[in-house]
Design a protein around this motif. Structure first.
Motif, PDB file in Angstrom:
ATOM      1  N   ASN A  56      12.884 119.868  88.593  1.00 41.54           N
ATOM      2  CA  ASN A  56      11.758 120.078  87.686  1.00 41.54           C
ATOM      3  C   ASN A  56      11.171 118.729  87.263  1.00 41.54           C
ATOM      4  N   ALA A  57       9.852 118.661  87.281  1.00 37.43           N
ATOM      5  CA  ALA A  57       9.172 117.490  86.695  1.00 37.43           C
ATOM      6  C   ALA A  57       9.014 117.773  85.204  1.00 37.43           C
ATOM      7  N   VAL A  58       9.269 116.785  84.390  1.00 36.50           N
ATOM      8  CA  VAL A  58       9.221 117.006  82.934  1.00 36.50           C
ATOM      9  C   VAL A  58       8.550 115.839  82.223  1.00 36.50           C
ATOM     10  N   GLY A  59       8.166 116.106  80.989  1.00 35.70           N
ATOM     11  CA  GLY A  59       7.720 115.052  80.099  1.00 35.70           C
ATOM     12  C   GLY A  59       8.903 114.597  79.255  1.00 35.70           C
ATOM     13  N   GLY A  60       8.900 113.344  78.850  1.00 44.28           N
ATOM     14  CA  GLY A  60      10.022 112.806  78.080  1.00 44.28           C
ATOM     15  C   GLY A  60       9.722 112.793  76.584  1.00 44.28           C
TER      16      GLY A  60
ATOM     17  N   ALA B 206      11.397 124.590  77.339  1.00 36.82           N
ATOM     18  CA  ALA B 206      10.571 125.267  78.350  1.00 36.82           C
ATOM     19  C   ALA B 206       9.306 125.775  77.665  1.00 36.82           C
ATOM     20  N   THR B 207       8.174 125.188  78.014  1.00 35.28           N
ATOM     21  CA  THR B 207       6.904 125.582  77.384  1.00 35.28           C
ATOM     22  C   THR B 207       6.067 126.406  78.361  1.00 35.28           C
ATOM     23  N   GLN B 208       5.074 127.064  77.821  1.00 35.13           N
ATOM     24  CA  GLN B 208       4.316 128.037  78.605  1.00 35.13           C
ATOM     25  C   GLN B 208       3.337 127.388  79.578  1.00 35.13           C
TER      26      GLN B 208
ATOM     27  N   ARG C 278      -1.315 124.086  80.150  1.00 40.60           N
ATOM     28  CA  ARG C 278      -1.759 122.874  79.440  1.00 40.60           C
ATOM     29  C   ARG C 278      -0.542 122.101  78.944  1.00 40.60           C
ATOM     30  N   LEU C 279      -0.747 120.816  78.738  1.00 41.89           N
ATOM     31  CA  LEU C 279       0.310 120.012  78.113  1.00 41.89           C
ATOM     32  C   LEU C 279       0.270 120.258  76.602  1.00 41.89           C
ATOM     33  N   GLU C 280       1.220 119.681  75.887  1.00 41.81           N
ATOM     34  CA  GLU C 280       1.380 119.996  74.468  1.00 41.81           C
ATOM     35  C   GLU C 280       0.488 119.107  73.600  1.00 41.81           C
ATOM     36  N   THR C 281       0.333 119.526  72.352  1.00 38.61           N
ATOM     37  CA  THR C 281      -0.300 118.656  71.359  1.00 38.61           C
ATOM     38  C   THR C 281       0.765 117.708  70.807  1.00 38.61           C
TER      39      THR C 281
ATOM     40  N   ILE D 274      13.470 116.776  76.566  1.00 44.23           N
ATOM     41  CA  ILE D 274      12.506 116.791  77.668  1.00 44.23           C
ATOM     42  C   ILE D 274      11.722 118.110  77.603  1.00 44.23           C
ATOM     43  N   ILE D 275      10.521 118.088  78.226  1.00 42.58           N
ATOM     44  CA  ILE D 275       9.695 119.313  78.225  1.00 42.58           C
ATOM     45  C   ILE D 275       9.252 119.623  79.646  1.00 42.58           C
ATOM     46  N   GLY D 276       9.422 120.860  80.026  1.00 43.49           N
ATOM     47  CA  GLY D 276       8.903 121.310  81.316  1.00 43.49           C
ATOM     48  C   GLY D 276       8.407 122.736  81.182  1.00 43.49           C
ATOM     49  N   MET D 277       7.710 123.199  82.220  1.00 43.92           N
ATOM     50  CA  MET D 277       7.104 124.535  82.125  1.00 43.92           C
ATOM     51  C   MET D 277       7.789 125.557  83.027  1.00 43.92           C
ATOM     52  N   THR D 278       8.803 125.123  83.763  1.00 42.73           N
ATOM     53  CA  THR D 278       9.351 126.027  84.786  1.00 42.73           C
ATOM     54  C   THR D 278      10.850 126.302  84.642  1.00 42.73           C
TER      55      THR D 278
ATOM     56  N   VAL E   5      11.576 112.713  84.912  1.00 43.25           N
ATOM     57  CA  VAL E   5      10.558 112.474  83.876  1.00 43.25           C
ATOM     58  C   VAL E   5       9.330 111.827  84.547  1.00 43.25           C
ATOM     59  N   VAL E   6       8.176 112.462  84.346  1.00 45.10           N
ATOM     60  CA  VAL E   6       6.961 111.952  85.005  1.00 45.10           C
ATOM     61  C   VAL E   6       5.910 111.451  84.015  1.00 45.10           C
ATOM     62  N   ASN E   7       6.172 111.617  82.743  1.00 42.20           N
ATOM     63  CA  ASN E   7       5.269 111.078  81.705  1.00 42.20           C
ATOM     64  C   ASN E   7       5.971 111.119  80.361  1.00 42.20           C
ATOM     65  N   PRO E   8       5.610 110.187  79.454  1.00 46.27           N
ATOM     66  CA  PRO E   8       6.067 110.360  78.079  1.00 46.27           C
ATOM     67  C   PRO E   8       5.306 111.563  77.507  1.00 46.27           C
ATOM     68  N   ALA E   9       5.991 112.419  76.756  1.00 45.67           N
ATOM     69  CA  ALA E   9       5.329 113.604  76.193  1.00 45.67           C
ATOM     70  C   ALA E   9       4.202 113.184  75.249  1.00 45.67           C
ATOM     71  N   ALA E  10       3.352 114.141  74.904  1.00 43.64           N
ATOM     72  CA  ALA E  10       2.177 113.849  74.067  1.00 43.64           C
ATOM     73  C   ALA E  10       2.593 113.147  72.775  1.00 43.64           C
TER      74      ALA E  10
ATOM     75  N   ILE F 193      -3.446 108.960  76.282  1.00 41.80           N
ATOM     76  CA  ILE F 193      -3.312 110.370  76.621  1.00 41.80           C
ATOM     77  C   ILE F 193      -2.575 110.469  77.962  1.00 41.80           C
ATOM     78  N   ILE F 194      -2.247 111.680  78.353  1.00 42.17           N
ATOM     79  CA  ILE F 194      -1.499 111.872  79.603  1.00 42.17           C
ATOM     80  C   ILE F 194      -2.491 112.198  80.722  1.00 42.17           C
ATOM     81  N   THR F 195      -2.397 111.469  81.809  1.00 40.69           N
ATOM     82  CA  THR F 195      -3.334 111.729  82.913  1.00 40.69           C
ATOM     83  C   THR F 195      -2.573 112.272  84.119  1.00 40.69           C
TER      84      THR F 195
END
Ligand code: HPA
Length: 245
Positions: free
Chosen positions: A85-89, A160-162, A165-168, A182-186, A207-212, A218-220
């Motif tokens: 899984n790819a996730v945000g940190g 695990a988020t829906q 979109r990424l999070e606020t 960590i945050i992922g959607m899957t 981890v593929v990005n720091p979380a929001a 911002i996350i690109t």
């Protein structure tokens, strides 16, 4: 020998290094899986591979047919699942490129088909999910990471988020207060469905990005793609090492 199945996420719709023997097209009582299951040899061992989002990538996280995917893998002979899984940190240690073998999950997803125990069934079964990941499989992933010398965390709480979109920033702050790293959607309902089917399951998160809110900008998508590109080779090496262990 245990038959492993690898579920590849974003950035891993194809398992480079897999010498393909056949592609297994299966239908299930829950519909079609995301793609044909590839059977072949990887790191000298027979494995099954499924692209979670389809190949090419076509199902966003909330539209993946997780029930069909796990069911089809079991039908194809899988005895244990290694999920990527790819996730945000969120946690400070979880910078881009870091690898994490989570030990816990908090599920924030909604509206997904998340159980096989639904409809007209005689007994509702409440699976134990205290420890969502299989410890023996986790230890194999950790040993591989250790041997390869990559920066990794042997524990982490996966939110695990829906999506899609990424999070606020406020949502990430809440997840952090909830104890998530960590945050992922899957990650869900995949892990729970594996447990319902009695399939040992563990996850390797890249981890593929720091979380929001965890970096100055911002996350690109460009940033995520770059981190995937740089990190996926490490993921493949870790998987290969687990298979020969
Ligand atoms: N949030 C949720 N899912 C993700 C992220 C994120 O920041 N990065 C990759 N998958």
């Amino acid at each position: 020998m245990t038959v492993y199945a690898i579920i590849g996420g974003t950035g891993l719709t194809q398992l480079e290094g897999l010498s393909l023997k056949d592609a297994i097209e299966l239908d299930t009582p829950y519909g079609a899986p995301s793609a044909a299951i590839q059977r072949g040899e990887f790191a000298g061992r027979e494995v099954l591979f499924l692209a979670r989002h389809g190949h090419p990538h076509r199902f966003p996280p909330h539209q993946v047919n997780y029930r069909a995917n796990l069911w089809a893998l079991k039908q194809a002979g899988a005895e244990a699942i290694l999920a990527v899984n790819a996730v945000g940190g969120i946690h400070a240690a979880m910078g881009s490129g870091h690898l994490c073998v989570p030990h816990q999950i908090v599920d924030y997803t909604w509206g997904r088909e998340h159980t096989y125990f639904a409809g007209d069934i005689e007994h509702v079964t409440h699976i134990d999910f205290s420890h969502p990941y299989d410890e023996a499989l986790r230890l194999k992933l950790i040993a591989a990471l250790q041997a390869l010398g990559y920066a990794y965390s042997s524990h982490g709480v996966y939110a695990a988020t829906q999506g899609p979109r990424l999070e606020t920033v406020a949502e990430v702050a809440k997840l952090e207060r909830d104890g998530c790293d960590i945050i992922g959607m899957t990650g869900m309902p995949e892990a729970a469905l594996a447990r319902e089917l009695d399939l040992p399951y563990a996850c390797l998160s890249l981890v593929v990005n720091p979380a929001a809110g965890k970096s100055s900008g911002i996350i690109t998508m460009a940033e995520i793609e770059q981190a995937l590109h740089e990190g996926i080779g490490k993921v493949r090496e870790v998987l290969g090492r687990v298979l020969v262990s």
